[in-house]
Design a protein around this motif. Structure first.
Motif, PDB file in Angstrom:
ATOM      1  N   ARG A  13      79.608  72.142  28.693  1.00 37.51           N
ATOM      2  CA  ARG A  13      78.650  71.465  27.503  1.00 37.51           C
ATOM      3  C   ARG A  13      79.041  69.966  27.377  1.00 37.51           C
ATOM      4  NH1 ARG A  13      76.162  75.421  24.382  1.00 37.51           N
ATOM      5  NH2 ARG A  13      77.165  77.830  24.867  1.00 37.51           N
TER       6      ARG A  13
ATOM      7  N   ARG B  79      79.475  80.225  16.269  1.00 38.42           N
ATOM      8  CA  ARG B  79      79.448  81.291  15.343  1.00 38.42           C
ATOM      9  C   ARG B  79      80.957  81.964  15.010  1.00 38.42           C
ATOM     10  NH1 ARG B  79      75.321  82.511  18.901  1.00 38.42           N
ATOM     11  NH2 ARG B  79      76.755  83.727  20.098  1.00 38.42           N
ATOM     12  N   GLU B  80      81.663  81.973  16.140  1.00 40.99           N
ATOM     13  CA  GLU B  80      83.245  82.396  15.864  1.00 40.99           C
ATOM     14  C   GLU B  80      83.884  81.434  15.238  1.00 40.99           C
ATOM     15  OE1 GLU B  80      83.584  85.406  16.770  1.00 40.99           O
ATOM     16  OE2 GLU B  80      85.641  85.866  17.040  1.00 40.99           O
ATOM     17  N   MET B  81      84.135  80.256  15.561  1.00 37.79           N
ATOM     18  CA  MET B  81      85.049  79.540  15.109  1.00 37.79           C
ATOM     19  C   MET B  81      84.844  78.280  13.975  1.00 37.79           C
ATOM     20  SD  MET B  81      87.220  79.894  18.054  1.00 37.79           S
ATOM     21  CE  MET B  81      86.785  80.322  19.636  1.00 37.79           C
TER      22      MET B  81
ATOM     23  N   GLN C  59      67.771  75.550  25.079  1.00 37.35           N
ATOM     24  CA  GLN C  59      69.132  75.624  24.307  1.00 37.35           C
ATOM     25  C   GLN C  59      69.490  74.207  24.024  1.00 37.35           C
ATOM     26  OE1 GLN C  59      71.824  78.849  25.006  1.00 37.35           O
ATOM     27  NE2 GLN C  59      69.916  79.417  26.358  1.00 37.35           N
TER      28      GLN C  59
ATOM     29  N   ASP D 240      66.320  81.238  17.404  1.00 38.42           N
ATOM     30  CA  ASP D 240      67.732  80.772  17.662  1.00 38.42           C
ATOM     31  C   ASP D 240      68.255  81.101  18.919  1.00 38.42           C
ATOM     32  OD1 ASP D 240      70.240  79.679  17.107  1.00 38.42           O
ATOM     33  OD2 ASP D 240      70.880  81.673  16.003  1.00 38.42           O
ATOM     34  N   PRO D 241      67.837  80.289  20.007  1.00 41.60           N
ATOM     35  CA  PRO D 241      68.217  80.742  21.173  1.00 41.60           C
ATOM     36  C   PRO D 241      69.773  80.320  21.606  1.00 41.60           C
ATOM     37  CG  PRO D 241      66.828  78.731  21.285  1.00 41.60           C
ATOM     38  CD  PRO D 241      66.900  79.059  19.996  1.00 41.60           C
ATOM     39  N   SER D 242      70.603  81.356  22.173  1.00 39.82           N
ATOM     40  CA  SER D 242      71.865  81.155  22.209  1.00 39.82           C
ATOM     41  C   SER D 242      72.334  81.523  23.737  1.00 39.82           C
ATOM     42  CB  SER D 242      72.508  81.677  21.166  1.00 39.82           C
ATOM     43  OG  SER D 242      73.805  81.755  21.020  1.00 39.82           O
ATOM     44  N   GLY D 243      73.123  80.921  24.145  1.00 41.43           N
ATOM     45  CA  GLY D 243      73.357  81.376  25.619  1.00 41.43           C
ATOM     46  C   GLY D 243      74.902  81.106  25.892  1.00 41.43           C
TER      47      GLY D 243
ATOM     48  N   PRO E 100      92.182  75.221  22.238  1.00 41.15           N
ATOM     49  CA  PRO E 100      91.835  74.319  21.458  1.00 41.15           C
ATOM     50  C   PRO E 100      90.699  73.556  21.947  1.00 41.15           C
ATOM     51  CG  PRO E 100      94.160  73.855  22.397  1.00 41.15           C
ATOM     52  CD  PRO E 100      93.260  74.994  23.157  1.00 41.15           C
TER      53      PRO E 100
ATOM     54  N   HIS F  57      78.613  66.860  24.899  1.00 40.81           N
ATOM     55  CA  HIS F  57      78.377  66.181  23.667  1.00 40.81           C
ATOM     56  C   HIS F  57      78.306  64.801  23.773  1.00 40.81           C
ATOM     57  CE1 HIS F  57      80.906  69.618  21.424  1.00 40.81           C
ATOM     58  NE2 HIS F  57      81.104  69.810  22.505  1.00 40.81           N
TER      59      HIS F  57
ATOM     60  N   TYR G 224      79.138  61.387  21.250  1.00 39.54           N
ATOM     61  CA  TYR G 224      79.921  60.911  20.173  1.00 39.54           C
ATOM     62  C   TYR G 224      79.480  59.493  19.767  1.00 39.54           C
ATOM     63  CZ  TYR G 224      82.533  64.963  20.877  1.00 39.54           C
ATOM     64  OH  TYR G 224      82.667  66.379  20.849  1.00 39.54           O
TER      65      TYR G 224
ATOM     66  N   MET H 173      87.059  79.891  10.720  1.00 42.05           N
ATOM     67  CA  MET H 173      86.940  80.941  11.344  1.00 42.05           C
ATOM     68  C   MET H 173      86.053  82.185  10.802  1.00 42.05           C
ATOM     69  SD  MET H 173      89.044  80.345  14.016  1.00 42.05           S
ATOM     70  CE  MET H 173      89.209  81.829  15.045  1.00 42.05           C
TER      71      MET H 173
ATOM     72  N   GLY I  43      87.683  74.822  23.261  1.00 39.74           N
ATOM     73  CA  GLY I  43      86.589  75.524  23.022  1.00 39.74           C
ATOM     74  C   GLY I  43      85.788  75.878  24.674  1.00 39.74           C
TER      75      GLY I  43
ATOM     76  N   TYR J 166      85.187  69.011  17.678  1.00 36.63           N
ATOM     77  CA  TYR J 166      84.181  68.641  18.708  1.00 36.63           C
ATOM     78  C   TYR J 166      82.974  68.640  18.294  1.00 36.63           C
ATOM     79  CZ  TYR J 166      87.741  68.630  22.272  1.00 36.63           C
ATOM     80  OH  TYR J 166      88.965  68.376  23.131  1.00 36.63           O
ATOM     81  N   TYR J 167      82.673  69.408  17.408  1.00 42.79           N
ATOM     82  CA  TYR J 167      81.195  69.743  16.780  1.00 42.79           C
ATOM     83  C   TYR J 167      81.109  68.910  15.718  1.00 42.79           C
ATOM     84  CZ  TYR J 167      80.170  72.957  20.212  1.00 42.79           C
ATOM     85  OH  TYR J 167      80.051  73.793  21.315  1.00 42.79           O
TER      86      TYR J 167
ATOM     87  N   HIS K  35      89.316  76.077  13.025  1.00 41.31           N
ATOM     88  CA  HIS K  35      89.823  75.999  14.287  1.00 41.31           C
ATOM     89  C   HIS K  35      89.733  74.558  14.882  1.00 41.31           C
ATOM     90  CE1 HIS K  35      90.013  76.663  18.605  1.00 41.31           C
ATOM     91  NE2 HIS K  35      90.484  78.001  18.222  1.00 41.31           N
ATOM     92  N   VAL K  36      90.569  74.208  15.716  1.00 41.02           N
ATOM     93  CA  VAL K  36      90.546  72.651  16.003  1.00 41.02           C
ATOM     94  C   VAL K  36      89.284  72.238  16.989  1.00 41.02           C
ATOM     95  CG1 VAL K  36      93.059  72.046  15.826  1.00 41.02           C
ATOM     96  CG2 VAL K  36      91.979  72.964  17.963  1.00 41.02           C
ATOM     97  N   VAL K  37      88.743  73.435  17.437  1.00 41.63           N
ATOM     98  CA  VAL K  37      87.433  73.147  18.201  1.00 41.63           C
ATOM     99  C   VAL K  37      86.317  72.706  17.330  1.00 41.63           C
ATOM    100  CG1 VAL K  37      86.252  75.516  18.121  1.00 41.63           C
ATOM    101  CG2 VAL K  37      86.041  73.973  20.007  1.00 41.63           C
TER     102      VAL K  37
ATOM    103  N   GLY L 162      70.555  74.621  20.077  1.00 40.41           N
ATOM    104  CA  GLY L 162      70.836  75.997  19.971  1.00 40.41           C
ATOM    105  C   GLY L 162      72.392  76.298  19.577  1.00 40.41           C
ATOM    106  N   SER L 163      72.559  77.292  18.973  1.00 39.07           N
ATOM    107  CA  SER L 163      73.809  77.761  18.505  1.00 39.07           C
ATOM    108  C   SER L 163      74.676  78.451  19.854  1.00 39.07           C
ATOM    109  CB  SER L 163      73.794  78.666  17.409  1.00 39.07           C
ATOM    110  OG  SER L 163      73.207  79.986  17.914  1.00 39.07           O
ATOM    111  N   ASN L 164      75.900  78.608  19.731  1.00 37.60           N
ATOM    112  CA  ASN L 164      76.756  79.340  20.506  1.00 37.60           C
ATOM    113  C   ASN L 164      77.863  80.228  20.150  1.00 37.60           C
ATOM    114  OD1 ASN L 164      79.011  77.639  20.288  1.00 37.60           O
ATOM    115  ND2 ASN L 164      78.041  76.117  21.531  1.00 37.60           N
ATOM    116  N   TYR L 165      78.382  80.877  20.839  1.00 34.48           N
ATOM    117  CA  TYR L 165      79.441  81.776  20.516  1.00 34.48           C
ATOM    118  C   TYR L 165      80.743  81.033  19.557  1.00 34.48           C
ATOM    119  CZ  TYR L 165      84.020  84.185  21.007  1.00 34.48           C
ATOM    120  OH  TYR L 165      85.205  84.825  20.906  1.00 34.48           O
ATOM    121  N   LEU L 166      80.946  79.785  20.308  1.00 29.70           N
ATOM    122  CA  LEU L 166      82.055  78.997  19.528  1.00 29.70           C
ATOM    123  C   LEU L 166      81.761  78.736  18.019  1.00 29.70           C
ATOM    124  CD1 LEU L 166      82.712  76.317  22.503  1.00 29.70           C
ATOM    125  CD2 LEU L 166      84.287  78.385  21.746  1.00 29.70           C
TER     126      LEU L 166
END
Ligand code: MGD
Ligand code: MGD
Ligand code: SF4
Ligand code: SF4
Ligand code: SF4
Ligand code: SF4
Ligand code: SF4
Ligand code: MO
Lengths: 297, 245, 927
Positions: free
Chosen positions: B60, A224-226, C792, B52-55, B126, B62, B64, A1, B128, A293-294, A288-290, A218-222
């Motif tokens: 989303r 950055r936050e988690m 993005q 660093d674009p971010s929105g 959990p 993914h 794998y 986190m 996201g 996914y990343y 965080h378990v999220v 690009g980055s995102n809230y998740l």
């Protein structure tokens, strides 16, 4: 986190503040001589200041702080809402006790007992905000409220001028920290969430399963936050600092140096530094378990 | 209070077919486009043309990589959005009541007017599925297109989520998962639809259909030659082939 | 207190108004519903009624709103004020801009029209832009097809009379086995995705033949991780297996293809051509009589096995060739990287699906020989292929091989197989031949592009036999270059070879960046000066809508509108949007206006061309009195007639009730708008399959105006025009190839499909890996990066390395590598991928951007971490020591061989930014 300064400061300062207010309230019940006059003013004032600073810091964590009052509404289900109530209750319940002791007319012991217990409960409620989260296995454990309580008691005891008596909770806190770090390290694995359970691709995978490409470059809230990755060496150093500064050194100082403003101040500063280190790690090491996914973990 | 409602009689949700999803990202921008102008605050972008674009996105996709020990490696494209959990921890943690689960159909929503942007619900999820919008300061999440699926101003067939409507391969299915007779429930039954992270105890409504087994060409029998061509020569082959006409 | 769910407005009005037009972010051309709030675009979704996309949209289409609001959009005509490439411009008025253009172009037309080279990118109005160039009189016109997919397009036209490309599609509703060769996305994006979805829903089998397993190939049931450039071998091995087992559709071959035609075997100038009667009709032996007969005689039963006067049928030639052991699965397995057993298994699967469960549609029909068939018999195996096959130097022959496979199993134009979209099928001989004869002040003698039938149709100057076209299209180097060679225009113009030009006019092609090979050198060519200090390409006029890399190299920039602000016409004269059951066309129209504040504003480039044509007095664009015939492009769309009664749009002609043929209708565009922006005409039920031979189809096509009389034809397994070039190389033609090309022409212009190693392999020593690009589904070439949502998703692009390379070099996440080809070196971020052919590396196409462009910040990841593979690809092959430079292209069509690229990869210390890094373009004046 993400170890956001706002939440670190909030939990450390309000923990120390409510620890102090709590022990000031409980003090007489524990047999400590109630202070009065200027000393009381300073002590109670410090408690309120710390708790208040923590609250203000927590405001910075909100996207819409102007609506903060709404947080009182969901006390039946939400630990965060309960925390809001508990905070107000603690601040209100402590006020007459504080006022009375500053004015030199201490209220009956029972009043301090009640206000003190509410203050300590507040700290536990704060801890529950984190401990309730199954999504962060490291937090989802009894050691979290224990740690929060440990910090509150130690910090409170030091600041309240309990002198050598404060070494006891400090030592207990040190042991608890070591235990919590140990247990914490195994929590994620024990919780059983893996990329395979997160995607359901386990059975098909048999062998390897990994994140090939993130959904966005690009980055995102998740993220950055988690998702926060701490270097192992860095973490080990900070853990040592947390245990030494937060618990062992204050205990030694309080036990070794003559009780007084100097020992208290020194121990308090060290303890707070240790608390900050511990709290930084508390967030930074919590996965965080999220993140699964990343591909983080 | 935002305790959870009793299990709703109707459970609207998505079924996502991982055997079919080609990872085209259409559902991602269709969702952004719809929700940028629909329910609640727009989905903002920060540093949109910068380093660093971010929105905020509510969905989303993914990718794998699966590497079975005895077969070729493969890529699985994997869309991820809110699963509208029955036992939604994001709802119970919310201090303001902004986060709630609709009693009628189980959709989990955020009342943005009440949200203080504390972020706790995102921590509690959990999957996201929640993103705090940096411009609006409030929590955003998949609404299951609550402003489409019953929208009387839309044609009947358009009353589906934007991502479902746009998905070119038809990998996204929308319906009532509480009704065992619904098309989505039948798909789940036929294809072994599953929950994500069951160990989290969230009891998601959405289901994922697993990729079908791959790379079984080796089970196919080869063709039997008509004759041994070397001794028979082309003429022999021609006789045999044309003899069949 | 109990919790009250908030009141929700669950039925909000989505918008004030919906306007239906056509998407533009790729050549798929889906129908869109554009929602407007207060006159501004608020939301875009797919048009449910539209024949192409049936309501769905891709990621680009659904974010089109950002294409319109992008700050990278140009705002006014620009005149260059700094050196070329600097980005320094001044805004000028439209009067000045058009005046300047006329001042440059007018004298050229009068003096030397060939000195204007007009090339367009993925221009969706080619039937119009080519007509303009033809009227101007320059032979130098083509669109992007030459570097794109001409191998596929030409092989299809020459073999089948239509190609995978955009002219046909699998019978998605019926096929049971679908085999996909070398496709990441393709032009037909949404129909392919919809189709794959249908197959998946039915549980039909999908096989992906591709070195890389993403996207469509990721959902394929089986993956053939072929080594790049070897598909031809794999296909010919499948053919070998099917022939050896006799699992081919003999009836189909005998009836509908030139398999029963007799090949002249007498030595001399006719050797290898088909025997013909006095009317020029190919001869076959009639089974009933044993005598030769023209192929189309009523009631004829052609004999595949006949021999007549020592001449054998095409069928025997092909059987002999492909039954040879060199095409056995064992013989090709290693080169293809696919085990022989898997090739055999695939052949078995194909044969069983095609023949063991035939698909029957109870629809009687009559063929061109007058025979009535009780039903339509299908072979439910279908194929699709694109640039993975096309963009190799052996691509034309590989595509021909694939068509041969389809034909052998009888799966073209049958239920469950591959089907044409009207106005296709249309065989090569029914297309125009190329025209290149120019004279000052006169229009060209005919359309630029076409399908040569022999050396007589090459675009060589009559006097000295030198190339007539600046791109050397239709020369001995690439005789069947049906789409021109866009990639050679700048290098040739710079070198003055075959001659110097004056003005290069480009339209929506980012030629100083992602659409050029050897990008760095192209930038130098664009800025190179002669001894006098003048630019070697004296003038460059460019039309773009955005601040792209190419804009910086123009002297005059004519800013275009975006797709929502102009009229366009998606015409059957162009690349059709039909499907096999419907002829369809569509329009775009200004659903919003282009506001440009204090600037001079943007104008639709087609309308600008109409305007210029009027000012230049181009024939066809002016009235007898010399006055402009058309007010703008919309006026052209409704008013222009290609042939009497046949215009750009088929719908609402004449009084509005006529389809296909009819007088121009001034209300036509209004009628299209009212109809949702498109028009469809049903193919009659009896005409839906067997189109090349089906009387009902042929008659319907005539009523629609696709052609003026029925023109049934046979599939060209044996491609005679190719043989004519071989004959020339053997000395039998008055036009003779230069000596150094003789052997190559003989070898490569084989009238039956062959395989030869891609030319890039010749330089493979030291470059063990193949390097490829793929189109990301969510990006359109360079131009998606200005879209704030899409960038993005793809803001930079790693180079993906297979496990073997990853481990051998000890790579770790976050590493960078130096990638070296015979012509250059780049240093870029890498990532690991296991689902990849062992000898292949790849990246997404066109993500890398030049600093300063597209209104992105200079430190945008597209410029600092993104990169182009193009720096490693040369338009010429490495020197071979023969004193010649051979082009990196297919020797038959001139198709750029992007995917022949060979590289080696080494770990490298991360540089600050991807290399090569170019100085930023300073576009500040534009903003
Ligand atoms: N989203 C999107 N769509 C587009 C475009 C875009 O930029 N973005 N561009 C449009 C244009 S101009 C074009 S030309 C089309 C092109 O559409 P595609 O033909 O799909 O082109 P590429 O993306 O280049 O993909 C080529 C594929 O061939 C594979 N390949 C390479 N070499 C070989 C080989 O030797 N054998 C086999 N079997 N496979 C091979 C690659 O791995 C890749 O998957 O797409 C059009 N559609
Ligand atoms: N390495 C590698 N390179 C490749 C390929 C590959 O596979 N690998 N593929 C090749 C192929 S097949 C192709 S087709 C080319 C594509 O290459 P290009 O045709 O150059 O593709 P774009 O980058 O789309 O450039 C088109 C230009 O048109 C402009 N534009 C967009 N909209 C409009 C409009 O409405 N009006 C006008 N006037 N201009 C507009 C854009 O701003 C952009 O500058 O790339 C080729 N390059
Ligand atoms: S997916 Fe996450 S946000 Fe959605 S209901 Fe479940 S826990 Fe809540
Ligand atoms: S961010 Fe908003 S919705 Fe989420 S828990 Fe906080 S108040 Fe509730
Ligand atoms: S249901 Fe609506 S909000 Fe949810 S992911 Fe799909 S488009 Fe987005
Ligand atoms: S739109 Fe459909 S196919 Fe495309 S990524 Fe989303 S779910 Fe997958
Ligand atoms: S495929 Fe996508 S970009 Fe291309 S026309 Fe259709 S919606 Fe537009
Ligand atoms: Mo292309």
């Amino acid at each position: 986190m993400h170890p956001a300064p706002s939440v670190i400061l909030f939990t450390v300062l309000s923990g120390a503040g409510f620890g102090l207010l709590g022990l000031l309230g409980l003090g007489p019940a524990l047999g400590a001589a109630p202070s009065g006059g200027l000393a009381a003013l300073l002590l109670w004032g410090l408690g309120y200041a710390l708790a208040g600073a923590g609250l203000i810091a927590s405001g910075f964590h909100l996207g819409r702080p102007e609506r903060a009052l709404r947080a009182f509404s969901q006390w039946r289900s939400s630990w965060l809402s309960r925390e809001a109530w508990a905070t107000v209750a603690a601040l209100l319940a402590s006020a007459p006790v504080a006022l009375a002791s500053i004015l030199g007319r201490p209220l009956p012991v029972a009043a301090g007992l009640v206000s003190g217990l509410i203050c300590l409960a507040t700290v536990l409620v704060t801890a529950m905000i984190y401990a309730q989260l199954k999504t962060v296995p490291r937090w989802h454990h009894w050691t979290v409220p224990a740690l929060f309580a440990g910090f509150a008691l130690t910090g409170g005891a030091i600041l309240a001028g309990f002198g050598p008596f404060a070494a006891l909770p400090a030592l207990a806190l040190g042991a608890l920290m070591i235990l919590a770090f140990r247990i914490g390290d195994g929590r994620f694995a024990a919780a059983g969430s893996t990329l395979a359970t997160a995607t359901g691709l386990g059975p098909a995978a048999g062998g390897g399963l990994r994140s090939f490409a993130p959904p966005h470059t690009g980055s995102n809230y998740l993220m950055r936050e988690m998702i926060h990755v701490v270097g192992r060496r860095h973490a080990r150093r900070l853990r040592r600092i947390a245990v030494l500064a937060g618990a062992v050194l204050p205990a030694l100082i309080l036990a070794a140096l003559p009780a007084g403003i100097l020992a208290t101040a020194l121990a308090a500063i060290l303890h707070l530094a240790g608390a900050l280190a511990q709290r930084w790690l508390f967030f930074a090491e919590a996965e965080h378990v999220v993140g699964l996914y990343y591909g983080a973990r | 209070m935002t305790s959870l409602p009793p299990p709703p009689a109707k459970k609207l949700g998505l079924v996502i077919d991982l055997d079919t999803c080609v990872g085209c990202q259409a559902c991602v921008t269709a969702c952004k486009g719809w929700n940028d102008q629909g329910h609640g605050a727009p989905l903002s972008d920060q540093d949109a043309r910068g380093a660093d674009p971010s929105g905020t996105f509510l969905n989303r996709v993914h990718s794998y990589e699966v590497t079975p020990p005895d077969a070729a490696a493969r890529i699985v494209h994997f869309p991820r959005s809110c699963l509208h959990c029955d036992n939604a921890p994001c709802v119970t943690v919310c201090p303001t009541g902004a986060s709630y689960k609709r009693a009628a159909d189980g959709i989990v929503l955020v009342n943005e007017d009440a949200c203080i942007g504390c972020g706790l619900c995102a921590w509690a999820c959990p999957y996201g599925a929640r993103e705090l919008d940096a411009a609006a300061g409030v929590m955003k999440k998949c609404t299951l297109c609550v402003d489409r699926i019953d929208n009387a101003t839309l044609a009947e067939q358009d009353r589906v989520p934007a991502c479902v409507r746009t998905c070119p391969t038809g990998a996204r299915h929308f319906g009532d998962l509480a009704d065992p007779e619904s098309a989505v429930s039948r798909l789940v039954a036929e294809r072994g639809g599953y929950e994500l992270m069951p160990e989290q105890g969230t009891r998601p409504t959405n289901r994922y259909l697993p990729p079908r087994p791959r790379d079984r060409i080796d089970d196919e029998a080869p063709l039997a030659p008509l004759l041994d061509i070397r001794p028979a020569g082309l003429a022999g082959w021609l006789d045999r082939v044309l003899g069949r006409l | 207190m109990s919790f009250q769910e908030p009141e929700l407005d669950r039925s909000p009005r989505v918008s004030d108004e919906v306007r239906k037009t056509t998407c533009y972010m790729c050549a798929c051309r889906c129908g869109i519903d554009v929602h407007l709030k207060s006159g501004r675009v608020s939301y875009i979704e797919g048009n449910r009624d539209h024949p192409v996309n049936k309501g769905v949209l891709c990621a680009k289409g659904a974010s089109g709103i950002r294409q319109v609001t992008a700050p990278s959009r140009l705002k006014a005509p620009l005149r260059r004020v700094g050196p070329r490439g600097s980005g320094a411009f001044e805004e000028i008025s439209w009067d000045e801009a058009l005046g300047l253009a006329v001042q440059w172009l007018g004298p050229l037309r009068a003096r030397a029209p060939e000195k204007l080279a007009f090339f367009t990118g993925r221009d969706q109005s080619q039937s119009f832009t080519s007509l303009w160039a033809q009227a101007f009189g320059t032979p130098n016109y083509a669109a992007h097809g030459g570097f794109c997919s001409v191998n596929m397009a030409a092989a299809g036209i020459y073999t089948l009379g239509g190609s995978f490309w955009e002219f046909g599609q699998p019978d998605w509703d019926r096929t049971r086995l679908f085999i996909l060769f070398g496709v990441a996305e393709d032009h037909d994006s949404n129909p392919i995705k919809i189709g794959i979805g249908k197959l998946k829903a039915r549980g039909a089998r999908i096989i992906g033949v591709n070195p890389i397993r993403t996207g469509y190939n990721a959902v394929a049931d089986d993956w053939f991780a072929i080594t790049p450039g070897t598909d031809g071998l794999l296909i010919l091995a499948l053919i070998h297996e099917l022939l050896a087992a006799g699992r081919i559709d003999l009836d189909y071959l005998a009836r509908w293809t030139n398999a029963p035609c007799l090949v002249d075997e007498t030595e001399g100038e006719e050797k290898g051509l088909l025997l013909r009667d006095d009317l020029g009709r190919p001869l076959v032996i009639d089974k009933a009589t044993g005598e030769p007969a023209p192929y189309d005689r009523q009631g004829l039963r052609p004999d595949l096995g006949a021999t007549w006067k020592g001449c054998r049928t095409v069928f025997q030639h092909l059987a002999e060739r492909y039954l040879a052991p060199e095409y056995a699965p064992e013989a090709v397995a290693e080169r293809c990287g696919i085990a022989a057993a898997r090739i055999r298994a695939l052949a078995g699967l194909i044969a069983r699906t095609a023949f063991d469960e035939p698909l029957v549609i109870d629809q009687p029909w009559t063929d061109f020989r007058g025979e009535r068939h009780a039903a339509m018999i299908g072979r439910p195996v279908s194929f699709h292929a694109m640039r993975g096959i096309s963009a190799h130097s052996n691509g034309f022959q590989t595509a021909r091989a694939l068509h041969l496979l389809q034909i052998l199993i009888g799966s073209v134009e049958v239920p469950g197989g591959f089907r044409f979209k009207p106005p296709y099928p249309k065989p090569a001989h029914a297309h125009p031949v190329p025209h290149s004869y120019f004279m000052p002040g006169r229009p060209l003698d005919g359309p630029h592009l076409g399908f040569p039938q022999g050396p007589e149709h090459l675009a060589l100057k009559l006097d000295d036999q030198s190339p007539a076209r600046i791109d050397k299209g239709f020369t001995w180097e690439n005789p069947l270059s049906a789409h021109g060679l866009m990639q050679m225009v700048i290098p040739n113009a710079h070198a003055g070879d075959p001659y110097r030009i004056d003005t290069l006019m480009l339209y929506m092609a980012n030629m100083s960046w992602n659409s050029s090979m050897n990008t760095g050198a192209v930038m130098e060519m664009l800025t190179a000066r002669d001894e006098a200090g003048d630019y070697t390409i004296p003038r460059i006029i460019y039309s773009d809508a955005y601040a792209s890399e190419m804009v910086a190299y123009a002297d005059l920039v004519l800013p275009d509108t975006t797709y929502l602000e102009r009229h366009d016409c998606i015409s059957l004269l162009d690349r059709p949007i039909s499907d096999p059951d419907h002829a369809a066309d569509a329009i775009r129209w200004p659903v919003v206006t282009a506001e440009r504040g204090a600037h001079a504003g943007v104008r639709p480039f087609q309308s600008v061309l109409v305007d210029l044509a009027g000012r230049l007095g181009l024939p066809g664009f002016v009235t007898a009195e010399g006055r402009p015939r058309y007010a703008d492009y919309a006026d052209y769309i409704t008013g222009h007639e290609r042939r009497p009664g046949v215009g750009p749009l088929i719908g609402f002609r004449g009084d509005g009730s006529q389809t296909g043929r009819g007088a121009p209708n001034p209300d036509q565009i209004a009628r299209y708008i009212a109809n949702g922006g498109f028009f469809t005409a049903d193919v009659p039920a009896e005409a839906r399959f067997f189109k090349p031979w089906n009387r009902a189809y042929q008659d319907w096509a005539v009523t629609m105006g696709f052609y003026d009389q029925p023109q049934p034809y046979l599939f060209q397994i044996y491609c005679e025009p190719m043989r004519r070039f071989q004959l020339a190389a053997e000395g039998y033609h008055e036009r003779q190839p230069p000596e150094h090309l003789r052997a190559r022409i003989r070898a490569t212009m084989d009238p039956l499909p062959i395989w030869y190693p891609p030319f890039g392999d010749a330089a493979a020593a030291g470059y063990p890996l193949h390097a490829l690009t793929q189109r990301p589904m969510a990006m359109y070439h360079s131009w998606g990066s200005q879209n704030e949502w899409l960038r993005q998703i793809h803001g930079h692009n790693p180079l993906y390395l297979p496990t073997a390379v990853w481990q051998a070099e000890g790579f770790r996440d976050g590493d960078w590598a130096r990638v070296t080809s015979p012509s250059g070196s780049i240093t870029v971020p890498v990532a690991h991928m296991a689902a990849l052919n062992d000898h292949t590396v790849w990246t997404w196409n066109a993500i890398g951007k030049r600093k300063g462009t597209w209104a992105l910040a200079p430190d945008a990841p597209e410029a600092t971490k993104g990169f182009l593979l193009n720096h490693l690809i040369h338009e010429l092959l490495p020197e071979r020591g023969d004193g010649l430079r051979w082009s990196n292209a297919d020797p038959i069509t001139g198709q750029a061989a992007w995917f022949d690229l060979r590289v080696r990869v080494e770990r490298a210390a991360p540089p600050g930014e991807s290399e090569p890094a170019f100085p930023p373009i300073d576009f500040r004046g534009l903003q």
